[in-house]
Write an enzyme that holds these catalytic residues in place. Sequence first.
Site, PDB file in Angstrom:
ATOM      1  N   CYS A  90       0.797  -1.255  -0.026  1.00 14.30           N
ATOM      2  CA  CYS A  90       0.039  -0.068  -0.006  1.00 14.30           C
ATOM      3  C   CYS A  90       0.771   1.123  -0.048  1.00 14.30           C
ATOM      4  O   CYS A  90       0.527   2.447  -0.631  1.00 14.30           O
ATOM      5  CB  CYS A  90      -0.906   0.009   1.191  1.00 14.30           C
ATOM      6  SG  CYS A  90      -0.017  -0.117   2.766  1.00 14.30           S
ATOM      7  N   HIS A 107      -2.122   1.686   7.134  1.00 12.41           N
ATOM      8  CA  HIS A 107      -2.312   1.531   5.853  1.00 12.41           C
ATOM      9  C   HIS A 107      -1.997   2.889   5.107  1.00 12.41           C
ATOM     10  O   HIS A 107      -2.403   4.049   5.552  1.00 12.41           O
ATOM     11  CB  HIS A 107      -3.886   1.393   5.538  1.00 12.41           C
ATOM     12  CG  HIS A 107      -4.288   0.967   4.236  1.00 12.41           C
ATOM     13  ND1 HIS A 107      -3.638   0.063   3.171  1.00 12.41           N
ATOM     14  CD2 HIS A 107      -5.407   1.381   3.442  1.00 12.41           C
ATOM     15  CE1 HIS A 107      -4.195  -0.067   2.260  1.00 12.41           C
ATOM     16  NE2 HIS A 107      -5.093   0.709   2.132  1.00 12.41           N
ATOM     17  N   ASN A 137      -8.120   4.544  -2.461  1.00 10.54           N
ATOM     18  CA  ASN A 137      -7.402   3.260  -2.111  1.00 10.54           C
ATOM     19  C   ASN A 137      -6.752   2.416  -3.068  1.00 10.54           C
ATOM     20  O   ASN A 137      -6.866   2.920  -4.256  1.00 10.54           O
ATOM     21  CB  ASN A 137      -8.401   2.409  -1.191  1.00 10.54           C
ATOM     22  CG  ASN A 137      -7.963   1.515  -0.249  1.00 10.54           C
ATOM     23  OD1 ASN A 137      -6.562   1.512   0.148  1.00 10.54           O
ATOM     24  ND2 ASN A 137      -8.668   0.679   0.306  1.00 10.54           N
TER      25      ASN A 137
END
Length: 373
Positions: free
Chosen positions: A164, A307, A334
Amino acid sequence: MDRVVFFFLIAATLLAGSLGSTVISGEVTDGFVNPIRQVVPEENDEQLLNAEHHFTLFKSKYEKTYATQVEHDHRFRVFKANLRRARRNQLLDPSAVHGVTQFSDLTPKEFRRKFLGLKRRGFRLPTDTQTAPILPTSDLPTEFDWREQGAVTPVKNQGMCGSCWSFSAIGALEGAHFLATKELVSLSEQQLVDCDHECDPAQANSCDSGCSGGLMNNAFEYALKAGGLMKEEDYPYTGRDHTACKFDKSKIVASVSNFSVVSSDEDQIAANLVQHGPLAIAINAMWMQTYIGGVSCPYVCSKSQDHGVLLVGFGSSGYAPIRLKEKPYWIIKNSWGAMWGEHGYYKICRGPHNMCGMDTMVSTVAAVHTSPK
């Protein structure tokens, strides 16, 4: 007021558990039934059949297969537990919609291990990190979205790889490159996964390490030292690490000129977003495993980030929890594909309380134009 509402929701959660026979019809999202309002803590035969039906729909929609019957039965048990968890999340995050996602057959521990990859433990900024200057905030717009300006590439998918951090860093650099050149180019996350092993020398276990995690500022430092990034099409994403670095300097298309850390003040975050492009940020993703849409504004959320995501905009009036006045929110890109959330995006409320830790680790990057040789 928030504390009163919070305790009301806790009471509602307990009451819902005691009213196990109450069943409310599910919601439909993109043609897929959201069963969160049909699930209760104690199962009877009808509820078990509903869970089996929704598990069948889940497997079909997300093309899930399991190697053995034992694994299938285990995943069904996890799925039922996540339905109950989604129902609890709905009560504690009423301005969002929670339910079945592609992660509904994973335990929270599996979800964190496979899809979160921010190396946050013991994080502190290096002493030589540049701090973004304070910007004026009196003329900030009430709404802003870099997607409308053409500065954001389509939603990508990191797969079962804790990369990520690379998608967050690349997204910020894609936006910065657009501001510098007026050209939107999809850059290579796999280059960072394979080639970036940048470390903060002041911290143990702080090195970027592919699918095992990393930090966005380390990635910017790598890009500075390497000279830049290749296009995604020249260095495509595989979602695997421990492979040889295939970086080709002759194919650099975007380079970092500098990067800096933004103040945790939300007006400063908004001002830097508007002036400098999409921002690399970190967030706690505990509510994202069951998130389907709406503005997430949970009454309890850890500020410990796990994240990396991309902040692309903000809105002025996206939700009204418990009949309160509508509140502003952030728009976050995302890296779990377009089938997750709102076509790959997450909305979270703005405010002075550093919701889910999103104000703590915010970075802006500037790019220079580099033409391929």
